[in-house]
Design an enzyme around this catalytic site. Structure first.
Site, PDB file in Angstrom:
ATOM      1  CG  ASP A  18      42.145  37.720  33.846  1.00  0.00           C
ATOM      2  OD1 ASP A  18      41.747  38.637  34.602  1.00  0.00           O
ATOM      3  OD2 ASP A  18      42.739  36.536  34.480  1.00  0.00           O
ATOM      4  NE  ARG A  22      46.210  40.185  36.829  1.00  0.00           N
ATOM      5  CZ  ARG A  22      46.222  39.062  36.018  1.00  0.00           C
ATOM      6  NH1 ARG A  22      47.230  38.362  35.909  1.00  0.00           N
ATOM      7  NH2 ARG A  22      45.149  38.539  35.727  1.00  0.00           N
ATOM      8  CD1 TRP A  23      47.439  47.422  30.780  1.00  0.00           C
ATOM      9  CD2 TRP A  23      45.983  49.191  31.755  1.00  0.00           C
ATOM     10  NE1 TRP A  23      47.428  48.624  30.049  1.00  0.00           N
ATOM     11  CE2 TRP A  23      46.821  49.789  30.739  1.00  0.00           C
ATOM     12  CE3 TRP A  23      45.324  49.985  32.229  1.00  0.00           C
ATOM     13  CZ2 TRP A  23      46.496  51.148  30.158  1.00  0.00           C
ATOM     14  CZ3 TRP A  23      44.931  51.163  31.896  1.00  0.00           C
ATOM     15  CH2 TRP A  23      45.849  51.803  30.825  1.00  0.00           C
ATOM     16  NE  ARG A  31      39.657  45.504  40.566  1.00  0.00           N
ATOM     17  CZ  ARG A  31      40.569  44.429  40.294  1.00  0.00           C
ATOM     18  NH1 ARG A  31      41.856  44.528  40.667  1.00  0.00           N
ATOM     19  NH2 ARG A  31      39.751  43.437  39.639  1.00  0.00           N
ATOM     20  CG  HIS A  35      37.000  46.995  34.737  1.00  0.00           C
ATOM     21  ND1 HIS A  35      37.616  45.491  34.500  1.00  0.00           N
ATOM     22  CD2 HIS A  35      36.945  46.915  36.113  1.00  0.00           C
ATOM     23  CE1 HIS A  35      37.519  45.007  35.646  1.00  0.00           C
ATOM     24  NE2 HIS A  35      37.324  45.585  36.685  1.00  0.00           N
ATOM     25  CB  SER A  63      32.171  35.120  35.608  1.00  0.00           C
ATOM     26  OG  SER A  63      32.841  35.726  36.668  1.00  0.00           O
ATOM     27  CG  ASN A  66      33.441  38.793  37.311  1.00  0.00           C
ATOM     28  OD1 ASN A  66      33.184  39.122  36.202  1.00  0.00           O
ATOM     29  ND2 ASN A  66      34.464  38.538  37.811  1.00  0.00           N
ATOM     30  NE  ARG A 186      42.411  33.634  32.528  1.00  0.00           N
ATOM     31  CZ  ARG A 186      41.525  33.400  33.553  1.00  0.00           C
ATOM     32  NH1 ARG A 186      40.908  32.033  33.403  1.00  0.00           N
ATOM     33  NH2 ARG A 186      41.262  34.200  34.692  1.00  0.00           N
ATOM     34  CB  SER A 194      37.757  31.460  35.101  1.00  0.00           C
ATOM     35  OG  SER A 194      39.167  31.565  35.442  1.00  0.00           O
ATOM     36  CD  GLU A 205      43.665  23.050  18.816  1.00  0.00           C
ATOM     37  OE1 GLU A 205      44.790  23.091  19.609  1.00  0.00           O
ATOM     38  OE2 GLU A 205      43.142  21.899  18.537  1.00  0.00           O
TER      39      GLU A 205
END
Ligand code: FPP
Length: 248
Positions: A18, A22-23, A31, A35, A63, A66, A186, A194, A205
């Site tokens: 994820d 934002r990056w 965007r 990616h 997903s 998406n 994540r 999600s 874990e």
């Protein structure tokens, strides 16, 4: 580099990659370019996991939800996936990595689907690591599909409802051939599952990092595994019971 205990590696790592958007925003670019940088992090992560000796790596690449993103972004992600498969297939094969998928690949662009089918065929006998891509995947959808199939098998006399248990149910899931993840990572500082591997994550874990996926590096994987190695997995038992189990 963080030190790892080679005798206590997670057999299966699953990752929710994820933060590409934002990056991109941080770097004032589109965007899709985020990616694209994310796809580079995929390449590096696959290589690192293979080097460390991880047996199964499941990546949440696309997903079901998406599909609701803008068409331009969905198309961009499909193209990136196609490019990844075209460019990386030789390398994956050379490294003895077998490609598998979970989710409904029938929903993908035909050219992407064809590349996946062909890559699966070519890598089918590789046994050094399984790279499992979740594509058009949703955990709840997977569970509903399993229930539908069980009802059908029950109506056709293939299965008796008294026989249904956790092991049999697992066999109806997309992941029927792979063990549950030991470690879920994540990125990007979000603390959610999600709709990813809902059944399979029961005793996994969980590791969350603020690092955005395009910035995720070898050292970040090492840190996640080191954190996993510090934990005591009790599977609902007490620490004392576990010790006793180990001694016997
Ligand atoms: C989440 O970032 C990432 C995705 C929705 C897709 C993941 C895809 C890749 C890493 C690239 C292609 C994959 C392969 C296997 C080559 P986001 O867009 O939700 O980020 P945001 O939350 O910051 O907007």
């Amino acid at each position: 580099m963080t030190k790892l205990d080679q005798n206590n590696l997670p057999q299966h790592i699953a990752i929710i990659m994820d933060g590409n958007g934002r990056w991109a925003k941080q770097h004032a670019i589109g965007r899709i370019r985020g990616h694209k940088k994310g796809a580079q992090a995929v390449r590096a992560t696959v290589r690192t996991c293979r080097e460390i000796g991880i047996q199964y790596l499941t990546l949440f690449a696309f997903s079901i939800e998406n599909w609701g993103r803008p068409t331009k972004e969905v198309d961009g992600l499909m193209s990136l996936l196609e490019e990844y498969l075209a460019k990386e297939l030789n390398e994956l094969h050379k490294q003895g990595i077998k490609l598998t998928t979970i989710g409904d690949i029938d929903q993908l662009k035909p050219s992407v689907k064809e590349k996946i089918i062909s890559a699966k065929k070519i890598t089918a006998n590789n046994d050094k690591m399984i790279l499992n891509l979740a594509l058009s995947y949703g955990g709840r959808d997977e569970i509903i599909d399993a229930v539908k199939q069980i009802v059908q098998d029950s109506q056709n006399g293939i299965i008796n409802s008294d026989e249904i248990n956790k092991e049999i149910f697992s066999k109806y899931l997309n992941t029927c051939e792979i063990p549950d993840p030991d470690l879920l990572i994540r990125t990007s500082g979000e603390y959610r599952i999600s709709n990813f591997l809902l059944w399979q994550l029961a005793y996994t874990e969980l590791y969350f990092t603020k690092v955005l996926w395009p910035d995720f590096k070898k050292e970040d994987i090492f840190k996640a595994i080191a954190s996993y190695q510090k934990r005591e997995r009790r599977f609902g038992l007490t620490g004392e019971q576990l010790e006793e189990k180990l001694l016997n």
